[in-house]
Design an enzyme around this catalytic site. Structure first.
Site, PDB file in Angstrom:
ATOM      1  N   GLY A 245     -29.047 -35.101  31.710  1.00  0.00           N
ATOM      2  CA  GLY A 245     -29.410 -34.206  30.618  1.00  0.00           C
ATOM      3  C   GLY A 245     -30.001 -32.868  30.993  1.00  0.00           C
ATOM      4  O   GLY A 245     -30.157 -32.005  30.119  1.00  0.00           O
ATOM      5  N   GLU A 283     -29.339 -39.724  36.291  1.00  0.00           N
ATOM      6  CA  GLU A 283     -27.872 -39.670  36.122  1.00  0.00           C
ATOM      7  C   GLU A 283     -27.417 -38.269  35.745  1.00  0.00           C
ATOM      8  O   GLU A 283     -26.846 -38.063  34.676  1.00  0.00           O
ATOM      9  CB  GLU A 283     -27.436 -40.601  34.979  1.00  0.00           C
ATOM     10  N   PRO A 284     -27.687 -37.269  36.563  1.00  0.00           N
ATOM     11  CA  PRO A 284     -27.283 -35.914  36.175  1.00  0.00           C
ATOM     12  C   PRO A 284     -25.777 -35.717  36.272  1.00  0.00           C
ATOM     13  O   PRO A 284     -25.124 -36.246  37.164  1.00  0.00           O
ATOM     14  CB  PRO A 284     -28.006 -35.025  37.189  1.00  0.00           C
ATOM     15  N   ARG A 286     -24.050 -32.424  34.330  1.00  0.00           N
ATOM     16  CA  ARG A 286     -23.904 -30.977  34.183  1.00  0.00           C
ATOM     17  C   ARG A 286     -24.602 -30.184  35.295  1.00  0.00           C
ATOM     18  O   ARG A 286     -24.032 -29.248  35.853  1.00  0.00           O
ATOM     19  CB  ARG A 286     -24.489 -30.564  32.839  1.00  0.00           C
ATOM     20  N   ARG A 322     -15.687 -26.515  24.932  1.00  0.00           N
ATOM     21  CA  ARG A 322     -17.107 -26.343  24.586  1.00  0.00           C
ATOM     22  C   ARG A 322     -17.364 -25.253  23.538  1.00  0.00           C
ATOM     23  O   ARG A 322     -18.118 -25.480  22.599  1.00  0.00           O
ATOM     24  CB  ARG A 322     -17.953 -26.080  25.839  1.00  0.00           C
ATOM     25  N   TYR A 326     -18.865 -26.877  20.231  1.00  0.00           N
ATOM     26  CA  TYR A 326     -20.321 -26.751  20.035  1.00  0.00           C
ATOM     27  C   TYR A 326     -20.748 -25.301  19.797  1.00  0.00           C
ATOM     28  O   TYR A 326     -21.941 -25.003  19.853  1.00  0.00           O
ATOM     29  CB  TYR A 326     -21.093 -27.239  21.274  1.00  0.00           C
ATOM     30  N   CYS A 352      -3.142 -22.548  17.900  1.00  0.00           N
ATOM     31  CA  CYS A 352      -3.060 -22.191  16.473  1.00  0.00           C
ATOM     32  C   CYS A 352      -4.243 -22.730  15.686  1.00  0.00           C
ATOM     33  O   CYS A 352      -4.086 -23.605  14.824  1.00  0.00           O
ATOM     34  CB  CYS A 352      -1.749 -22.728  15.911  1.00  0.00           C
ATOM     35  N   TYR A 380     -17.875 -30.579  31.959  1.00  0.00           N
ATOM     36  CA  TYR A 380     -17.311 -30.771  30.619  1.00  0.00           C
ATOM     37  C   TYR A 380     -16.260 -29.704  30.309  1.00  0.00           C
ATOM     38  O   TYR A 380     -16.126 -29.249  29.185  1.00  0.00           O
ATOM     39  CB  TYR A 380     -18.429 -30.800  29.565  1.00  0.00           C
TER      40      TYR A 380
HETATM   41  N1  LLP Z   1     -26.056 -40.455  31.313  1.00  0.00           N
HETATM   42  C1  LLP Z   1     -25.595 -40.756  30.099  1.00  0.00           C
HETATM   43  C2  LLP Z   1     -25.800 -42.112  29.549  1.00  0.00           C
HETATM   44  C3  LLP Z   1     -24.922 -39.783  29.333  1.00  0.00           C
HETATM   45  O1  LLP Z   1     -24.463 -40.078  28.117  1.00  0.00           O
HETATM   46  C4  LLP Z   1     -24.721 -38.484  29.869  1.00  0.00           C
HETATM   47  C5  LLP Z   1     -24.010 -37.435  29.111  1.00  0.00           C
HETATM   48  C6  LLP Z   1     -25.212 -38.219  31.175  1.00  0.00           C
HETATM   49  C7  LLP Z   1     -25.881 -39.227  31.858  1.00  0.00           C
HETATM   50  C8  LLP Z   1     -25.052 -36.884  31.828  1.00  0.00           C
HETATM   51  O2  LLP Z   1     -25.702 -35.885  31.133  1.00  0.00           O
HETATM   52  P1  LLP Z   1     -25.781 -34.383  31.718  1.00  0.00           P
HETATM   53  O3  LLP Z   1     -26.690 -34.405  32.940  1.00  0.00           O
HETATM   54  O4  LLP Z   1     -24.404 -33.971  32.078  1.00  0.00           O
HETATM   55  O5  LLP Z   1     -26.337 -33.610  30.609  1.00  0.00           O
HETATM   56  N2  LLP Z   1     -19.646 -32.580  26.386  1.00  0.00           N
HETATM   57  C9  LLP Z   1     -21.001 -32.108  26.187  1.00  0.00           C
HETATM   58  C10 LLP Z   1     -22.023 -32.959  26.939  1.00  0.00           C
HETATM   59  C11 LLP Z   1     -21.975 -34.438  26.590  1.00  0.00           C
HETATM   60  C12 LLP Z   1     -22.944 -35.269  27.395  1.00  0.00           C
HETATM   61  C13 LLP Z   1     -22.725 -36.725  27.167  1.00  0.00           C
HETATM   62  N3  LLP Z   1     -23.555 -37.590  27.933  1.00  0.00           N
HETATM   63  C14 LLP Z   1     -21.060 -30.634  26.586  1.00  0.00           C
HETATM   64  O6  LLP Z   1     -20.057 -30.086  27.007  1.00  0.00           O
HETATM   65  O7  LLP Z   1     -22.104 -30.000  26.467  1.00  0.00           O
END
Ligand code: LLP
Length: 425
Positions: A245, A283-284, A286, A322, A326, A352, A380
């Site tokens: 996150g 669990e990173p 992004r 994205r 969003y 389109c 993403y």
């Molecule tokens: N762990 C779990 C259980 C998750 O659901 C996610 C992301 C992560 C780890 C990794 O999160 P991150 O570090 O990448 O923020 N498509 C969206 C983001 C969706 C994230 C879903 N879960 C976007 O493009 O912003």
């Protein structure tokens, strides 16, 4: 700090925008557009930042495969000693294909099919993060029927507002994720009585693109309250998974905490509450791959208008969802500096839909034929790409210092309908 200024791997060399040692315009020429280009150095540096911050703490770092699931990206993280967070049998299969081990994987997600649970158990998954009472029974049933013990954690929904876009916020009561905090004790007690389950840890994940530390610390407090209450009942957990996150800088106004600040804050709180011995898992997704990637697109037409000027490029919402999905702000830069005077443009794709835009109201010096880079597009981007409008998905290139590797070929048109069948005539 703009995304460009914040990324030491993306630099101007004379008039050329380069990722590591590679001028992007030349890569567009060589491989065609739209094209994703990733810096291996940027990915490794990001992972090393987390690893340094976690040193001295029992920990596991699991890359969230959904952010970018290209095999060469996964292989890069296997080589760096990371584990993986997977959310489907497909993602687990990719990790194995890239040389990773199921024993380094955690399996998250609100709805795992029976076949996926069995696949994960047979492969020797390290932990299944269970998200409901029904899933506890499901995993227990499949584990006992196959004579395998299922290592599990419960994903708890801490009801914390991560302060991010509603579509990527996951830790609120109103979200579908995790078990309610108030039910967690009862479900842990149940889990210890069900056959085939080995209760090991606790997990939470409150959202994505989080730009403040406070929600993480609040969530940690709520989860540690449960860890303490469970210990008082003799249910001892060995790990705590705080999810992913962490946000990244997409624009000049974003100033997210560094991995060091996040890990430092979590460690301080763990120590203060006497939980130094818990294995801290993260669990990173992004923050490991986002800044490492760009999407290259070539300008097809410029279309000045009475209200808006449209810069129509050959990448679209199917390649990078994205902005459409969003209203996400992504930085856009020309790949070659020119003397053309800048004008204000909406950068849009050929799909389109009026929602098919990549950037709005940007001052850019552009002409047909120019190559633009959408920055900070490593996460993403390709993993959410589709074939809408029967558009083949882009090719992917990984640059590594002076080396350039084509790590996914551009889809071919026949591949788009290769699985389809005409009716008998
Ligand atoms: N762990 C779990 C259980 C998750 O659901 C996610 C992301 C992560 C780890 C990794 O999160 P991150 O570090 O990448 O923020 N498509 C969206 C983001 C969706 C994230 C879903 N879960 C976007 O493009 O912003």
């Amino acid at each position: 700090m703009s995304a460009l200024q914040g990324n030491p791997f993306l630099t101007w060399r004379d008039a050329q925008l380069c990722l590591e040692d590679q001028p992007l315009a030349a890569l567009a020429e060589r491989f065609g557009t739209p094209l994703y280009v990733y810096s291996r150095g940027a990915m490794r540096t990001a992972a090393a930042g987390y690893q340094r911050a976690l040193a001295g703490q029992r920990h596991r770092l699991a890359y969230a495969v959904k952010a970018n699931s290209n095999l060469a990206v996964l292989q890069t993280f296997v080589q760096q000693g990371l584990g993986f967070d997977v959310v489907s049998g497909g993602e687990l299969q990719r990790v194995l294909a890239a040389g990773g081990k199921a024993a380094d994987c955690v399996f998250s997600g609100v709805g795992k099919a029976d076949a996926e649970v069995l696949q994960a158990l047979r492969a020797g998954i390290r932990c299944i993060n269970v998200e409901s009472e029904a899933e506890l029974h499901q995993v227990s049933r499949i584990a006992s029927a196959s004579g395998l013990a299922a290592p599990i954690a419960l994903r708890v929904n801490p009801d914390i507002d991560a302060g991010t876009h509603p579509y990527i916020s996951t830790g609120l009561k109103s979200n579908k994720f995790g078990v309610p905090h108030a039910d967690a004790l009862r479900l842990y007690r149940l889990a210890t009585t069900l056959p085939g389950l080995a209760v090991q840890g606790i997990a939470c994940h409150i959202g994505s693109q989080i730009t403040r530390l406070a929600p993480y610390l609040d969530a940690l407090d709520r989860v540690l309250d449960l860890v303490d209450a469970l210990a008082a009942e003799g249910i001892r957990l060995s790990h705590l998974d705080m999810g992913g996150g962490l946000g990244i800088a997409y624009s000049a106004t974003d100033d997210p905490p560094s991995p060091q600040a996040l890990v430092g804050g979590l460690r301080e709180r763990l120590d203060a509450r006497g939980h130094h011995g818990l294995t801290l898992e993260l669990e990173p997704g992004r923050s490991l791959v986002g800044p490492a990637g760009v999407l290259l697109a070539r300008v097809i037409h410029t279309k000045p208008g009475a209200e808006k000027n449209f810069c129509i490029v050959d990448a679209a919402m199917n390649d990078l969802a994205r902005p459409a999905m969003y209203e996400a702000w992504m930085d856009v830069s020309p790949c070659v500096k020119t003397a053309t005077p800048p004008a204000r443009w909406d950068v849009v794709g050929p799909v389109c839909e009026s929602g098919d835009w990549l950037a709005r109201d940007r001052d850019l010096a552009v002409q047909p034929g120019d190559v633009l880079a959408v920055l900070t597009a490593g996460a993403y981007g390709m993993s959410m790409a589709s074939n809408y409008n029967s558009r083949p998905r882009p090719a992917e290139v990984l640059v590594d210092g002076t080396s350039v590797h084509l790590v996914r070929e551009r889809e071919t048109l026949p591949a788009l309908y290769a699985l389809e069948h005409l009716l008998p005539t």
